[in-house]
Enzyme design. Structure first.
Site, PDB file in Angstrom:
ATOM      1  N   TRP A 105       2.239  -4.747   4.698  1.00  0.00           N
ATOM      2  CA  TRP A 105       1.121  -3.897   4.265  1.00  0.00           C
ATOM      3  C   TRP A 105      -0.300  -4.539   3.867  1.00  0.00           C
ATOM      4  O   TRP A 105      -1.470  -3.794   4.785  1.00  0.00           O
ATOM      5  CB  TRP A 105       1.075  -3.181   2.953  1.00  0.00           C
ATOM      6  CG  TRP A 105       2.107  -1.923   3.375  1.00  0.00           C
ATOM      7  CD1 TRP A 105       3.763  -2.243   3.163  1.00  0.00           C
ATOM      8  CD2 TRP A 105       2.274  -0.713   4.182  1.00  0.00           C
ATOM      9  NE1 TRP A 105       4.549  -1.533   3.736  1.00  0.00           N
ATOM     10  CE2 TRP A 105       3.501   0.069   4.025  1.00  0.00           C
ATOM     11  CE3 TRP A 105       1.380  -0.251   5.661  1.00  0.00           C
ATOM     12  CZ2 TRP A 105       3.968   1.233   4.695  1.00  0.00           C
ATOM     13  CZ3 TRP A 105       1.907   0.768   5.759  1.00  0.00           C
ATOM     14  CH2 TRP A 105       3.283   1.219   5.418  1.00  0.00           C
ATOM     15  N   ASP A 175      -4.260  -2.940  -2.343  1.00  0.00           N
ATOM     16  CA  ASP A 175      -3.626  -2.272  -2.679  1.00  0.00           C
ATOM     17  C   ASP A 175      -2.535  -2.031  -3.808  1.00  0.00           C
ATOM     18  O   ASP A 175      -1.499  -2.754  -2.957  1.00  0.00           O
ATOM     19  CB  ASP A 175      -3.139  -2.523  -1.450  1.00  0.00           C
ATOM     20  CG  ASP A 175      -1.798  -1.500  -0.551  1.00  0.00           C
ATOM     21  OD1 ASP A 175      -1.831  -0.600  -1.659  1.00  0.00           O
ATOM     22  OD2 ASP A 175      -1.765  -1.637   0.380  1.00  0.00           O
ATOM     23  N   LYS A 199       4.332   6.693  -4.661  1.00  0.00           N
ATOM     24  CA  LYS A 199       5.221   6.052  -5.336  1.00  0.00           C
ATOM     25  C   LYS A 199       6.180   6.500  -6.391  1.00  0.00           C
ATOM     26  O   LYS A 199       6.775   7.042  -6.942  1.00  0.00           O
ATOM     27  CB  LYS A 199       5.482   4.306  -4.859  1.00  0.00           C
ATOM     28  CG  LYS A 199       6.176   3.888  -3.299  1.00  0.00           C
ATOM     29  CD  LYS A 199       5.055   3.730  -2.850  1.00  0.00           C
ATOM     30  CE  LYS A 199       4.953   3.377  -1.366  1.00  0.00           C
ATOM     31  NZ  LYS A 199       6.085   3.849  -0.634  1.00  0.00           N
TER      32      LYS A 199
HETATM   33  N1  PMP Z   1       0.432  -0.518   1.215  1.00  0.00           N
HETATM   34  C1  PMP Z   1       1.836   0.351   0.709  1.00  0.00           C
HETATM   35  C2  PMP Z   1       1.654  -1.441  -0.832  1.00  0.00           C
HETATM   36  C3  PMP Z   1       2.602   0.323   1.190  1.00  0.00           C
HETATM   37  O1  PMP Z   1       3.877   0.355   0.373  1.00  0.00           O
HETATM   38  C4  PMP Z   1       1.876   1.137   1.532  1.00  0.00           C
HETATM   39  C5  PMP Z   1       3.600   2.686   2.322  1.00  0.00           C
HETATM   40  N2  PMP Z   1       4.839   2.488   2.174  1.00  0.00           N
HETATM   41  C6  PMP Z   1       0.951   1.714   1.847  1.00  0.00           C
HETATM   42  C7  PMP Z   1       0.501   0.924   1.980  1.00  0.00           C
HETATM   43  C8  PMP Z   1       0.530   2.452   3.574  1.00  0.00           C
HETATM   44  O2  PMP Z   1       0.507   3.743   2.929  1.00  0.00           O
HETATM   45  P1  PMP Z   1       0.601   5.551   3.690  1.00  0.00           P
HETATM   46  O3  PMP Z   1       1.604   5.739   4.064  1.00  0.00           O
HETATM   47  O4  PMP Z   1       0.101   6.251   2.083  1.00  0.00           O
HETATM   48  O5  PMP Z   1      -0.644   5.675   4.069  1.00  0.00           O
END
Ligand code: PMP
Length: 363
Positions: A105, A175, A199
């Site tokens: 991510w 994040d 989550k």
């Molecule tokens: N950052 C992290 C740490 C994540 O775990 C996730 C999704 N699993 C995201 C960003 C992306 O999130 P989204 O699907 O809400 O765009």
């Protein structure tokens, strides 16, 4: 098994929600008490919805002790849109944004920032697999950076920061999608925090953004309106129609979290739950944790077995036993047990039992 029986849901997100929250949403789905309409059917400008939004934000503020120096917003587009909004708003021209790249991510976050301005990878492990959080002295931070971006918990690889990095005067952006409100968080050490809700906070479709007010001055009028933090802040997360149902369920989840005793209390439960799984993993060596010990996540517990065939068997048999969603992310392989706030401790105990039995049969 009756089709409505709940199984243990180890999914990484969208993930398990508290049963009490689902029950309350179900009970009030057709007509909110005293309103006679579903929360999905009322105007976002109605007093009823405005109260729901304000209460949710007040609960968020209370849970994390957020001072009036910060604005709390509930936006859309997921954490992925924040990968773009962060640099578009606060990567000032001519400055550099530092990214600490601890997982998949974070890689996506820096990729988007590069499209906007100058970035520096302050640390990365190298290669495709991530097993740890860096030590302070490994960080190559840029003096005068526009901000430093980190990912507090790496959902795919099961690693988590135990202590925030020291970044000097640079604004720290985090994040926190996969560990927000799983433990106490010192908001005052951050300039900006963002998290997709799906989550620990509620259903997908809502994104929590907490921004220090002085950063809002960086949002230029030339930005697309919906990408502009200042517009959303000035309009109290109501510039356009917000995701009303998602915010409602997020609000119920925040109330539930306060009833659990808040972040200190849930943090202790999460330590205990994860501790049981890591203890089982370390017991004999049959299971191999993919994260280095000092970087282990309390939310996503990742582990492997001796062969991929054995892993396939583990997934097949655990699913059949009502332990759902244990397959690891495709980039890592193996198993991942996501045990967010709402994941019941009995489910952790059930997985530990299953692991023992599986080892006895196959070890
Ligand atoms: N950052 C992290 C740490 C994540 O775990 C996730 C999704 N699993 C995201 C960003 C992306 O999130 P989204 O699907 O809400 O765009």
């Amino acid at each position: 098994m009756p089709t409505t029986t709940r199984i243990f849901n180890f999914a990484a997100g969208p993930a398990v929600l508290p049963l009490a929250v689902l029950e309350e949403a179900q009970r009030d789905l057709i007509a909110l008490p005293g309103v006679g309409m579903s929360v999905m059917e009322i105007s976002h400008r109605s007093k009823t919805f405005e109260d729901i939004l304000h209460r949710a934000i007040e609960d968020i503020r209370a849970l994390a002790n957020i001072s009036s120096d910060y604005t709390v917003m509930l936006l859309q587009g997921g954490a992925s849109l924040q990968f773009s909004m962060v640099p578009m708003n606060i990567l000032t021209p001519g400055a550099t944004a530092d990214y600490i790249v601890t997982g998949g991510w974070a890689q996506k976050a820096v990729k988007e920032a590069k499209k906007v301005g100058t970035t520096n990878v302050a640390w990365t492990e190298g290669g495709e697999i991530f097993t740890r959080i860096p030590r302070q002295e490994e960080l190559k931070l840029t003096p005068g950076a526009a901000y430093v971006h980190m990912t507090s918990n790496n959902t795919l690889f099961g690693t988590e920061w135990k202590k925030l990095p020291e970044v000097g005067d640079a604004p720290l952006v985090s994040d926190t999608s996969s560990d927000m409100f799983s433990r106490p968080i010192d908001v005052s050490k951050h300039a900006l925090i963002y998290a997709g809700a799906q989550k620990n906070l509620g259903p997908s479709g809502v994104t929590l953004v907490i921004i220090r007010n002085n950063l809002l001055a960086r949002s230029r009028d030339s930005l697309p309106t919906m990408m502009n933090y200042k517009v959303h802040a000035d309009n109290g997360s109501m510039y356009n129609t917000p995701p009303t149902f998602g915010i409602y369920v997020l609000g119920l989840t925040m109330k539930w979290l306060r009833r659990q005793g808040g972040l200190d209390a849930i943090g202790q439960v999460n330590e205990r739950k994860a501790g049981k799984l890591y203890a089982e993993m370390d017991r004999t060596g049959f299971y191999r944790g993919t994260a280095q010990k000092d970087s282990r996540s309390l939310m996503n517990v990742t582990f492997r077995l001796g062969s991929e065939d054995l892993e396939k068997l583990f997934i097949k048999e655990s699913t059949a036993a009502g332990l759902d969603g244990l397959k690891g992310h495709r980039s890592v392989g193996g198993m991942r047990a996501s045990i967010y706030n709402a994941f019941p401790e009995e489910g952790v105990d059930a997985l530990v039992q299953f692991m023992r039995e599986f080892e006895r049969k196959n070890g």
